[in-house]
Design an enzyme around this catalytic site. Structure first.
Site, short mmCIF file in Angstrom:
data_model
loop_
_atom_site.label_atom_id
_atom_site.label_comp_id
_atom_site.label_asym_id
_atom_site.label_seq_id
_atom_site.Cartn_x
_atom_site.Cartn_y
_atom_site.Cartn_z
N ASP A 273 85.51 51.12 103.09
CA ASP A 273 86.74 50.33 103.09
C ASP A 273 87.93 51.15 103.58
OD1 ASP A 273 88.39 48.16 102.62
OD2 ASP A 273 87.66 47.82 100.58
N ASN B 48 92.16 50.37 103.05
CA ASN B 48 92.97 49.27 102.53
C ASN B 48 94.46 49.30 102.79
OD1 ASN B 48 91.46 47.15 101.32
ND2 ASN B 48 90.64 48.66 99.90
N ASP C 132 88.80 39.15 103.43
CA ASP C 132 88.78 39.06 101.96
C ASP C 132 88.85 37.61 101.52
OD1 ASP C 132 88.49 41.68 101.43
OD2 ASP C 132 90.53 42.07 100.79
#
Ligand code: GLA
Length: 801
Positions: free
Chosen positions: A486, A488, A561
């Site tokens: 990931d 972010n 998401d």
């Protein structure tokens, strides 16, 4: 495939031709890029060359020996500034004397095999991803250009992938003098057209609403699609299109361009004063500069381009084949992707071994193959305020460590995967306390954070090496089958303390963002080679770094998401223009959805997630038994059909009607067809019902017209609760809506779903389509009615026997 005849260069792929010629002045005139022309003779090329007999208007005449050459009005393979071309340049340099004019002229050409991109260097070079070719058939054309005055060489590369009609362009600049040069911009591709009838297609968005297709007509002036977020970004994807104004799915000329780059990118289309269009793409010059020392070279990322005269579908199919064959690599290239359960939306940060094993137990009961433990397993990570950087197991949550939980998950018959975010650090972490200088920040300035975290300075090779070793320890500490990588936050306060400490550091901060990306590529390259069997999935707050560069390392990427199927249908369709379904990861989640609070049927969530690399991300432990049974059946169906979906041909079939139509329901439909055309899966989605529009048609694409197919749907029985108090139109006694009685009846009595079945030719399926069972429309209900409310979807299977 590549032919040189005198000064003419012909690049041929199966369905396309690319032509340019060296002029007497040494400039490269672009002649053609479009559908295949077959053999091209010198006479043909002569017909395509622009004829110049006099100097036009108040343009700049190139020089006295070539008085008719005005660079402003020439279709060029490469252009600089200062010699008359006023359009977006390919290259911009500042020389030691402060001058900025450049003029690159032809020296020589080479036709060779593709270089061995995997050759191990001294570890100091900047790592970039490249399209590769397993067959050894792809060729590279190198055009060597020399600056007219300054000691600088520029090489243009054209890598030809004949099978999928793609040409990858890139460039490399060599400083052959003894003074440094500043590269202000060096792009990857430039394509000049003689006319201006194109629309630039970009994919714009933000967190949770990625990949909205927008067409920007360019008749005059300039359109720019770019990112300065430090990532390729969800704001504007680096896959862009250029197409004729009236192009459709099946007709019209359509160009597609992928930049194999995961950082700040730039794509511009400009129409000049003479009605010529220039497209160019590469590293975003807005956030970039590079000090090129004597003897050094700088290479740009590749721009992969394709063109089809068969509309968007033609272009998409060529790019899907390219990504599958020449971008995605390693063990997972052709391997069906496992069905996974991810813990994030089921538990967020609140995880521990007991809870995770309960989830894994349920996952194994419904046939899921891989269990993924998302964020929250390391350091003191109970929320998003701390611990990034401290990649050590939290023993309170996982007393037996990664190995302990992994063995227990494996014992349930599931593979085990984890989440990491190796590029980041929280100031509340041991890593930051020991190495504050490893985070990006500008001395004396308060750092603006994103998700309470900072970016590690991957421009610093020591940081990259450290993180590679930390991740190696984590990945080898258990039987890890999958890693979700990931990232972010987006960049702010960009600055490398490492570069600041290097020679001329104050003049080199413009290199930070690109060096970061090359550092990231070194990490990804080393770790994917060290752990060839791990399935890596990229992620950046969803789709904030979904690009062909990342796909050279990670075979799939978390697309958004947002797991709401209605949003996802739009998002996934956006990706499908440039990316094959195997790389788009999609999950079935809970309802109401956690991002939109929209309530949707479980079957619809499945129907949309099915068109990708599918998984689940919801609390299976709390799920009703009946829903678990449905999930079990879904997993079974997906396993049966996933090869068709992940590796077949995908078509956006049609959108019947627009939302504002008063007499139609807007429908979206897709289909995936196996390569041998024997099996196909279709999907039909209803976003918003228009009353009394009960007839719908499902049309297929890509089938064999001669074959006979069995056409049937995935039968969906309906809960009577969905009919509210309409139950009283059939019940022998009065039932109060939502009463206990209503719920008890619902437990024992389902409304049977409609069952389509036809034995029908491919021709009928594609040309006419199936008139589906009548949809519910106010009155009547039995198994001969298609209950197709807002947010309903159906899956249709087609099998040739
Ligand atoms: C990002 C990802 C999510 C999840 C969280 C964990 O938002 O996109 O899927 O992994 O991080 O913090």
């Amino acid at each position: 495939m590549i032919k040189q005849e005198e000064n003419l260069f012909c690049l041929h792929t199966t369905n396309t031709t690319y032509l340019f010629q060296v002029l007497a002045s040494g400039h490269l005139e672009h002649l053609y890029y479009g559908s295949a022309l077959g053999e091209v003779s010198m006479e043909d090329a002569d017909a395509l060359l622009e004829k110049r007999a006099f100097e036009a208007g108040n343009t700049i005449c190139y020089d006295s020996a070539h008085k008719t050459i005005t660079l402003e009005d020439l279709r060029l393979e490469v252009s600089g500034r200062g010699k008359g071309d006023l359009r977006e340049p390919f290259v911009e340099l500042t020389f030691a004397d402060g001058s900025q004019t450049t003029d690159f002229l032809f020296m020589e050409a080479r036709i060779e095999k593709l270089p061995d991109f995997d050759a191990v260097g001294d570890g100091q070079e900047l790592v970039l991803p490249h399209a590769y070719d397993e067959t050894g058939e792809a060729k590279r054309l190198t055009i060597v250009l020399k600056e007219a005055v300054q000691p600088v060489r520029l090489e243009l590369y054209y890598d030809i992938f004949v099978d999928c009609d793609v040409i990858c362009r890139s460039a490399k600049l060599f400083n052959e003098g003894d003074a440094p040069i500043v590269i202000e911009r060096l792009l990857s591709t430039q394509l000049d057209f003689s006319d201006s009838r194109y629309v630039m297609g970009g994919f714009f968005g933000a967190w949770a609403r990625e990949m909205n297709r927008v067409g920007l007509p360019i008749r005059a002036g300039k359109q720019v699609i770019s990112s300065v977020t430090g990532s390729s970004s969800n704001r504007a994807n680096p896959f862009v299109m250029l197409f004729e104004e009236d192009a459709t799915e099946k007709n019209g000329l359509c160009y597609g361009f992928h930049l194999l780059y995961s950082g700040n990118h730039y794509e511009a289309a400009e129409v000049n004063a003479y009605g010529k269009t220039r497209f160019c793409a590469g590293i975003n010059p807005d956030s970039f500069s590079w000090l090129l020392q004597p003897g050094d070279a700088f290479e740009t990322p590749q721009s992969a381009m394709t063109v089809s005269d068969q509309g968007f579908a033609g272009m998409s199919h060529q790019l899907h084949a390219f990504i599958r064959e020449h971008i995605v690599r390693g063990t997972w290239k052709k391997k069906p992707r496992p069905v996974l359960l991810n813990s994030w939306e089921a538990a967020y940060f609140d995880i521990d071994e007991k809870k995770l094993l309960k989830l894994a137990q349920k996952a194994s009961e419904v046939g899921i193959e891989l269990f993924v433990m998302d964020d929250g397993w390391f350091g003191n990570r109970n929320n998003d305020q701390s611990s990034l950087g401290d990649w050590f197991v939290n023993k309170k949550k996982l007393p037996d460590g990664l190995d302990g939980i992994c063995k227990k998950v494996n014992a349930l018959g599931l593979d085990f995967g984890i989440w990491v975010e190796p590029e980041m650090v929280n100031t509340d972490s041991d890593l930051y306390r020991v190495h504050p200088d490893w985070a990006m920040e500008i001395p004396g300035r308060t750092h603006s954070e994103g998700r309470n975290q900072r970016i590690l300075d991957l421009a610093n090779p020591e940081v990259v090496s450290h993180m590679i070793e930390r991740m190696t320890e984590v990945f080898s500490s258990a039987n890890i089958a999958y890693v979700k990588w990931d990232m972010n936050r987006i960049f702010s306060d960009v600055y490398s303390l490492y570069l600041a400490g290097c020679k001329e550091g104050q003049n080199r901060q413009g290199e930070t963002a690109h060096r970061y990306i090359c550092g990231l590529y070194r990490m990804a390259d080393t770790l994917t080679k060290r752990f060839p069997n791990i399935l890596f999935e990229g992620c950046a707050a969803g789709g904030n770094r979904f690009d062909a560069g990342m796909l050279c390392y990670f075979p799939q990427i978390w697309a958004s998401d947002n797991t709401d199927p209605i949003s996802r249908a739009r998002i996934q369709e956006g990706y499908s223009y440039g990316y094959p379904l195997s790389v788009i990861s999609a999950h079935v989640s809970g309802s109401p959805n956690h991002q939109t609070l929209r309530t949707t049927p479980l079957d619809t969530r499945f129907a949309i997630a099915m068109f990708g690399s599918m998984g689940y991300e919801c609390n299976l432990v709390d799920m009703k038994q009946r829903d678990l049974e449905i999930v079990k059946e879904q997993v079974e169906q997906y396993k049966k059909w996933r090869e068709v979906i992940q590796f077949g041909d995908f078509y956006r079939v049609n959108h019947q009607g627009k939302t504002e139509d008063h007499n139609r329901s807007p429908l979206r439909s897709w289909i995936c067809v196996s390569k041998d055309k024997k099996r196909a899966v279709g999907m039909l989605l209803q976003e918003m019902v228009t009353a009394n529009t009960q007839y719908a048609n499902f049309r297929a694409e890509g089938l064999d017209p001669e074959k006979t197919y069995h056409f049937y749907n995935r039968k969906i029985d309906q809960s009577i609760l969905q009919f509210g108090d309409l139950i009283n139109t059939v019940a022998p006694f009065h039932v109060r809506q939502d009463s206990l009685t209503h719920h008890v009846i619902a437990r024992f009595q389902q409304m049977p779903g409609e069952q389509e079945y036809h034995r029908v030719s491919g021709a009928v399926l594609m040309k006419a389509g199936i008139s589906l069972i009548q949809g519910f429309s106010g009155t009547g209900y039995d198994e001969n009615v298609r209950y197709f409310q807002d947010y309903s979807a159906r899956i249709y299977y087609m099998e040739a026997r």
